[in-house]
Write a protein that holds these residues in place. Structure first.
Motif, PDB file in Angstrom:
ATOM      1  N   ILE A 185       0.836  -1.197   0.000  1.00 55.92           N
ATOM      2  CA  ILE A 185       0.000   0.000   0.000  1.00 55.92           C
ATOM      3  C   ILE A 185       0.871   1.248   0.000  1.00 55.92           C
ATOM      4  CG2 ILE A 185      -1.623   1.359   1.372  1.00 55.92           C
ATOM      5  CD1 ILE A 185      -2.978  -1.178   2.192  1.00 55.92           C
ATOM      6  N   LEU A 186       1.894   1.253   0.845  1.00 57.11           N
ATOM      7  CA  LEU A 186       2.790   2.400   0.896  1.00 57.11           C
ATOM      8  C   LEU A 186       3.505   2.593  -0.428  1.00 57.11           C
ATOM      9  CD1 LEU A 186       4.025   4.664   2.538  1.00 57.11           C
ATOM     10  CD2 LEU A 186       5.704   3.044   3.432  1.00 57.11           C
ATOM     11  N   SER A 187       3.891   1.484  -1.068  1.00 57.08           N
ATOM     12  CA  SER A 187       4.542   1.560  -2.371  1.00 57.08           C
ATOM     13  C   SER A 187       3.652   2.261  -3.381  1.00 57.08           C
ATOM     14  CB  SER A 187       4.883   0.147  -2.866  1.00 57.08           C
ATOM     15  OG  SER A 187       5.363   0.187  -4.183  1.00 57.08           O
ATOM     16  N   SER A 188       2.390   1.887  -3.446  1.00 58.75           N
ATOM     17  CA  SER A 188       1.463   2.487  -4.407  1.00 58.75           C
ATOM     18  C   SER A 188       1.250   3.966  -4.124  1.00 58.75           C
ATOM     19  CB  SER A 188       0.121   1.754  -4.368  1.00 58.75           C
ATOM     20  OG  SER A 188       0.274   0.417  -4.776  1.00 58.75           O
ATOM     21  N   LEU A 189       1.067   4.314  -2.861  1.00 59.74           N
ATOM     22  CA  LEU A 189       0.791   5.702  -2.503  1.00 59.74           C
ATOM     23  C   LEU A 189       1.995   6.604  -2.754  1.00 59.74           C
ATOM     24  CD1 LEU A 189      -1.222   5.253   0.816  1.00 59.74           C
ATOM     25  CD2 LEU A 189      -2.116   5.863  -1.438  1.00 59.74           C
ATOM     26  N   LEU A 190       3.186   6.116  -2.408  1.00 59.47           N
ATOM     27  CA  LEU A 190       4.372   6.951  -2.574  1.00 59.47           C
ATOM     28  C   LEU A 190       4.658   7.256  -4.033  1.00 59.47           C
ATOM     29  CD1 LEU A 190       6.820   5.527   0.107  1.00 59.47           C
ATOM     30  CD2 LEU A 190       5.829   7.808   0.032  1.00 59.47           C
ATOM     31  N   THR A 191       4.368   6.321  -4.921  1.00 56.12           N
ATOM     32  CA  THR A 191       4.623   6.543  -6.342  1.00 56.12           C
ATOM     33  C   THR A 191       3.765   7.675  -6.887  1.00 56.12           C
ATOM     34  OG1 THR A 191       5.174   4.224  -6.576  1.00 56.12           O
ATOM     35  CG2 THR A 191       4.702   5.420  -8.589  1.00 56.12           C
ATOM     36  N   LEU A 192       2.631   7.914  -6.286  1.00 54.46           N
ATOM     37  CA  LEU A 192       1.716   8.941  -6.764  1.00 54.46           C
ATOM     38  C   LEU A 192       1.925  10.288  -6.072  1.00 54.46           C
ATOM     39  CD1 LEU A 192      -1.528   6.767  -6.870  1.00 54.46           C
ATOM     40  CD2 LEU A 192      -0.002   7.329  -8.760  1.00 54.46           C
ATOM     41  N   THR A 193       2.881  10.359  -5.145  1.00 52.83           N
ATOM     42  CA  THR A 193       3.113  11.600  -4.426  1.00 52.83           C
ATOM     43  C   THR A 193       4.261  12.390  -5.049  1.00 52.83           C
ATOM     44  OG1 THR A 193       4.637  10.518  -2.884  1.00 52.83           O
ATOM     45  CG2 THR A 193       2.317  10.604  -2.248  1.00 52.83           C
ATOM     46  N   PRO A 194       4.299  13.708  -4.862  1.00 53.62           N
ATOM     47  CA  PRO A 194       5.391  14.531  -5.385  1.00 53.62           C
ATOM     48  C   PRO A 194       6.723  14.136  -4.762  1.00 53.62           C
ATOM     49  CG  PRO A 194       3.522  15.893  -4.745  1.00 53.62           C
ATOM     50  CD  PRO A 194       3.256  14.516  -4.220  1.00 53.62           C
ATOM     51  N   PRO A 195       7.836  14.366  -5.458  1.00 52.09           N
ATOM     52  CA  PRO A 195       9.154  13.965  -4.964  1.00 52.09           C
ATOM     53  C   PRO A 195       9.469  14.414  -3.541  1.00 52.09           C
ATOM     54  CG  PRO A 195       9.314  14.644  -7.234  1.00 52.09           C
ATOM     55  CD  PRO A 195       7.910  14.947  -6.809  1.00 52.09           C
ATOM     56  N   PRO A 196       9.215  15.682  -3.151  1.00 54.81           N
ATOM     57  CA  PRO A 196       9.550  16.065  -1.779  1.00 54.81           C
ATOM     58  C   PRO A 196       8.799  15.241  -0.745  1.00 54.81           C
ATOM     59  CG  PRO A 196       9.129  18.006  -3.139  1.00 54.81           C
ATOM     60  CD  PRO A 196       8.659  16.810  -3.912  1.00 54.81           C
ATOM     61  N   VAL A 197       7.546  14.893  -1.046  1.00 55.14           N
ATOM     62  CA  VAL A 197       6.753  14.115  -0.108  1.00 55.14           C
ATOM     63  C   VAL A 197       7.242  12.670  -0.052  1.00 55.14           C
ATOM     64  CG1 VAL A 197       4.427  13.372   0.509  1.00 55.14           C
ATOM     65  CG2 VAL A 197       4.780  15.601  -0.551  1.00 55.14           C
ATOM     66  N   ARG A 198       7.648  12.129  -1.203  1.00 54.36           N
ATOM     67  CA  ARG A 198       8.205  10.784  -1.223  1.00 54.36           C
ATOM     68  C   ARG A 198       9.388  10.705  -0.272  1.00 54.36           C
ATOM     69  NH1 ARG A 198       9.100  10.504  -7.667  1.00 54.36           N
ATOM     70  NH2 ARG A 198       6.938  10.782  -8.327  1.00 54.36           N
ATOM     71  N   GLN A 226      17.814  11.358  -9.481  1.00 57.65           N
ATOM     72  CA  GLN A 226      17.423  10.220 -10.316  1.00 57.65           C
ATOM     73  C   GLN A 226      16.739   9.114  -9.519  1.00 57.65           C
ATOM     74  OE1 GLN A 226      20.286   7.314 -12.220  1.00 57.65           O
ATOM     75  NE2 GLN A 226      19.616   8.379 -14.070  1.00 57.65           N
ATOM     76  N   SER A 227      17.184   8.871  -8.303  1.00 66.67           N
ATOM     77  CA  SER A 227      16.590   7.805  -7.503  1.00 66.67           C
ATOM     78  C   SER A 227      15.151   8.099  -7.116  1.00 66.67           C
ATOM     79  CB  SER A 227      17.412   7.557  -6.233  1.00 66.67           C
ATOM     80  OG  SER A 227      17.390   8.704  -5.388  1.00 66.67           O
ATOM     81  N   MET A 228      14.741   9.367  -7.220  1.00 72.33           N
ATOM     82  CA  MET A 228      13.376   9.744  -6.882  1.00 72.33           C
ATOM     83  C   MET A 228      12.496   9.943  -8.112  1.00 72.33           C
ATOM     84  SD  MET A 228      12.556   9.883  -3.639  1.00 72.33           S
ATOM     85  CE  MET A 228      13.358   8.281  -3.520  1.00 72.33           C
ATOM     86  N   GLN A 229      13.067   9.767  -9.325  1.00 74.45           N
ATOM     87  CA  GLN A 229      12.266   9.858 -10.542  1.00 74.45           C
ATOM     88  C   GLN A 229      11.326   8.667 -10.647  1.00 74.45           C
ATOM     89  OE1 GLN A 229      15.733  11.979 -13.350  1.00 74.45           O
ATOM     90  NE2 GLN A 229      14.891   9.977 -13.877  1.00 74.45           N
ATOM     91  N   ALA A 230      10.217   8.879 -11.328  1.00 76.69           N
ATOM     92  CA  ALA A 230       9.287   7.777 -11.541  1.00 76.69           C
ATOM     93  C   ALA A 230       9.868   6.757 -12.516  1.00 76.69           C
ATOM     94  CB  ALA A 230       7.951   8.301 -12.060  1.00 76.69           C
ATOM     95  N   PHE A 231      10.663   7.240 -13.500  1.00 74.34           N
ATOM     96  CA  PHE A 231      11.239   6.359 -14.521  1.00 74.34           C
ATOM     97  C   PHE A 231      12.593   6.901 -14.972  1.00 74.34           C
ATOM     98  CE2 PHE A 231       6.584   6.277 -15.123  1.00 74.34           C
ATOM     99  CZ  PHE A 231       6.330   4.937 -14.911  1.00 74.34           C
TER     100      PHE A 231
END
Length: 405
Positions: A145-158, A361-366
């Motif tokens: 669940i955390l994985s799914s939610l974090l992917t949809l959040t902005p980088p600073p929030v991640r 780069q480690s915080m990019q979606a792709f």
């Protein structure tokens, strides 16, 4: 975080179903053609049962690698992902019974402390040893669940949630951990993958035909010499191409790999439901691993496939170097991925949400591959020769890569 952890436990209770070995019926059929028939009498029933259990064990070991005595075997391909030392495999657990899985233990030849596990009704887990006592960061993949939610959040929030949380060992890498979510695994062949057509992807059947055609010369050469051929399907996801490779009858062994437990679980479910695979003579293994630490012997793989995957590899340079390492001389790599232009809106949103600054780069979606030349440089730096690298763009952003070692 406690709420996320509690909810995650519900998902993690789902049983993994990935690593494929023959059913009781198929093993028995194999044995019937190679072993002397056992004639049961009233006096030696128990001894005959013992002999049959031993024969079944040896048949299972033979499907994994090269048969040997004392229920141990060294797989001809699998190695410790860190040391690259061979792994000895032993079987434990029930053999008889239609629903009984066999527990697998894999030990490094050079370090008895490095022990890996797996099950015949799940998969071999070569992502990390089960006996490694070293303290390491825990991937968010353990919390779907955390994985799914974090992917949809902005980088600073991640970063705030994942890396500055109450759990200092929690690590989140978007391009890797998105696909550890069961919801993404469930959706992958239910619309997600089909959406790639907008970028120019030709569809799974056509893409498979392209890969099979490219692999054909090296596979034919191995077949003509009487040697077993092997194809790897890296980042196999739900087994979209794994199933096609297996059912084609072109390959002696297919090894499907993924980082995600949930993807391998869905792949196993789909494999079980496919009657053509059940009757196939192709050896099919599912392995959990990191593409940046591929657990195969150097120069051992004939054909290496990665469909719509490279843009999801955090350590892209190291991953391509590993692919070059495991390919046999003359071995071929076929991959599809996206040009960065396809993700331009996502990249812009990340930058905007990061205060106008480029995102680490480690915080990019792709991975955002900006140009074909940039992709070519990555492949050349990994060890491929320029005259053996071909990159084709289909449609607006689908990239097809063909490389020979």
């Amino acid at each position: 975080m406690k709420l996320y952890a509690a909810a995650a436990l519900v998902f993690l209770s789902h049983v993994a179903e990935s690593f494929v070995l023959p059913t009781k019926a198929s093993v028995t059929s194999t044995l019937s053609s190679t072993a002397e028939p056992l004639v049961e009498t009233n006096d030696d029933t128990e001894e005959l049962k013992k002999q049959k259990r031993q024969q079944l064990k040896q048949a299972l070991l033979g499907r994994i690698g090269s048969s040997s005595s004392n229920n141990f075997v060294s797989d001809p391909l699998l190695v410790d992902p860190m040391t690259k030392e061979p792994l000895s495999i032993s079987l434990k657990g029930p053999i008889l019974g239609s629903n009984a899985g066999v527990r697998l233990t894999l030990k490094s030849a050079s370090d008895s402390e490095r022990v890996f596990g797996g099950r015949s009704d799940a998969y071999i887990n070569l992502l990390e040893p089960i006996s490694d006592d070293e303290e390491e960061k825990t991937s968010v993949s353990t919390s779907p669940i955390l994985s799914s939610l974090l992917t949809l959040t902005p980088p600073p929030v991640r970063s705030l949630i994942a890396n500055v949380s109450s759990d200092s060992n929690l690590e989140y890498i978007p391009m890797r951990d998105l696909f550890t979510s069961p919801s993404v695994s469930y959706a992958y062949e239910r619309g997600w993958r089909q959406g790639f057509a907008a970028a120019g992807f030709p569809g799974a059947d056509k893409e498979f035909d392209m890969a099979k055609e490219y692999f054909a010369p090296v596979i034919d050469k191995k077949r003509s010499s009487g040697e077993e051929n092997v194809v790897v399907d890296m980042s196999c996801a739900t087994g979209l191409f794994t199933r096609r490779f297996t059912k084609s009858g072109e390959y002696d062994r297919v090894i499907a790999c993924d980082y995600s437990d949930s993807m391998l679980t869905e792949a196993r479910r789909r494999i079980r439901a496919d009657s053509e695979i059940a009757s196939s003579n192709t050896k099919l293994d599912l392995v959990r691993c990191d593409v940046a630490k591929i657990p195969f012997k150097t120069g051992s793989i004939d054909a290496f496939h990665a469909g719509a995957a490279m843009h999801c590899w955090p350590e892209i340079e190291k991953s391509l170097e590993e692919i070059h390492r495991v390919l046999a001389p003359g071995g071929r790599y076929f991959a599809s991925t996206f040009l960065g232009t396809y993700f331009q809106n996502v990249a812009n949103l990340e930058k905007t949400s990061n205060g106008g600054n480029d995102v680490e780069q480690s915080m990019q979606a792709f991975q955002y591959f900006p140009t074909v030349d940039g992709l070519r440089d990555l492949l050349l730096n990994a060890g491929f020769d320029g005259d053996k690298v071909d990159i084709e763009v289909i449609g607006s952003a689908c990239v097809i890569i063909r490389c020979e070692k």
